[in-house]
Design an enzyme around this catalytic site. Sequence first.
Site, mmCIF file in Angstrom:
data_model
loop_
_atom_site.group_PDB
_atom_site.id
_atom_site.type_symbol
_atom_site.label_atom_id
_atom_site.label_comp_id
_atom_site.label_asym_id
_atom_site.label_seq_id
_atom_site.Cartn_x
_atom_site.Cartn_y
_atom_site.Cartn_z
ATOM 1 N N LYS A 181 0.842 -1.203 0.000
ATOM 2 C CA LYS A 181 0.000 0.000 0.000
ATOM 3 C C LYS A 181 0.880 1.258 0.000
ATOM 4 C CE LYS A 181 -3.528 -2.466 -0.078
ATOM 5 N NZ LYS A 181 -4.539 -3.122 0.709
HETATM 6 C C1 LIG Z 1 -5.525 -4.057 0.915
HETATM 7 C C2 LIG Z 1 -6.990 -4.026 0.821
HETATM 8 C C3 LIG Z 1 -7.804 -4.359 1.919
HETATM 9 C C4 LIG Z 1 -7.266 -4.779 3.261
HETATM 10 O O1 LIG Z 1 -6.289 -5.726 3.207
HETATM 11 P P1 LIG Z 1 -5.449 -6.219 4.456
HETATM 12 O O2 LIG Z 1 -4.431 -7.103 3.825
HETATM 13 O O3 LIG Z 1 -6.358 -6.946 5.366
HETATM 14 O O4 LIG Z 1 -4.848 -5.041 5.140
HETATM 15 C C5 LIG Z 1 -9.178 -4.244 1.761
HETATM 16 N N1 LIG Z 1 -9.734 -3.860 0.599
HETATM 17 C C6 LIG Z 1 -8.987 -3.533 -0.459
HETATM 18 C C7 LIG Z 1 -9.680 -3.073 -1.707
HETATM 19 C C8 LIG Z 1 -7.596 -3.629 -0.401
HETATM 20 O O5 LIG Z 1 -6.856 -3.329 -1.479
#
Ligand SMILES: *Cc1c(COP(=O)(O)O)cnc(C)c1O
Length: 379
Positions: A181
């Site tokens: 992210k």
């Molecule tokens: C990254 C992401 C999440 C959450 O992911 P985690 O790995 O649990 O932190 C939720 N929704 C979207 C669209 C994502 O890209």
Amino acid sequence: MYIPLSRPDISPREKKYIIEVLDSGHLSFGEKLHKFEQSFCSTFQSKYAVAMNSGTSALHVAVKSLGLGTGDEVITTPYSFIASSNCLLYEGVTPIFVDIDPVTLNMDIDKIEKAITPKTRAILPVHIFGHPNNMDQIMEIATKYQLGVIEDACEAIGAKWKEKKVGTIGDAGVFAFYPNKQITTGEGGILLTDSEEIYHLACSLRNQGRDQKSKWLNHSIIGYNYRMSDLQAAIGLAQMERLNEILINREEVANRYFELIADYQLPVTIPHSLPQSKKSWFVFIILLHSSINRDLLSETLAQKGIETKPYFPTIHLQTSYQYRFGYSPGDYPISEDIANRSLAIPFHTKLTYTEQQYVIDHLAFELERMMKNGIENRK
Ligand SMILES: *Cc1c(COP(=O)(O)O)cnc(C)c1O
């Protein structure tokens, strides 16, 4: 040469803060967690922020804090990372998918109202790839039908719908901090809300359902261990202090790709966000011409050390969803078409111009070869 798809942007500050946590002796619910949450309240002008151990946990807590449960329906997108729908299934809520817009790759707003039934309780828009949804229209529909709104802003930190920051417009918004992210805590997520009720529930649910106000170890509801440690918060606080710098760097890297791509006539299109919005760069996605064999392209690029990934498979065709809800190919044709043609290419703040040139040159070469072979094969 090896060029990974993504790479976290870690500076000496992250390391310094981690050492401070280790030296402090407070590895959970310490000063860094508090400061990390406060940095969200001030940066996003949000009344409350509750950090958790993942974006998925924060989404789950959002669903529960809005009081959604068995028998309820929530309108959402099939073109997303699976967590945005799984968080509904955890509570027995039925996701009702609406197909997407082929340019922004977000939910097609015009299809939302037709999907509303007497069981609909909320809308869960995902700002996919950092592209803001049209939040004016979503909030208007939500008000008209008295629905809750949970923004999955996990890929969109810093993105804006008009002057409003995404993640702060609905009843609750969630950001995530997995290492791919924009900013990371290793693993982590955060829930933002202006509602005192949602805030108290979220604090309790992340900490085993413990009462916030009454006696120690009094658990009035069943909660979870969704806590974020102070080691994670230390990384996150340093990242938040560098958020603008990181977002600007990402935008520059993206702009360099656009420049390099302009030198070629590639059989690809690039999705983009609505003109009234400011996107936050999460990944660099290209949509391949339908005649291109994506797997073959991806393999060939891998041999040159270039990592790519198909982002995202559509959720309704995941085996678990087909099995549970009886979905089949053709149900959400735009989402399926995009899912079949989208490819993420290396994208992070540390990419050099030379590496980007290498990626685009090889991509262009392989695409041209594949198009030519395709034509020859048809003869
Ligand atoms: C990254 C992401 C999440 C959450 O992911 P985690 O790995 O649990 O932190 C939720 N929704 C979207 C669209 C994502 O890209």
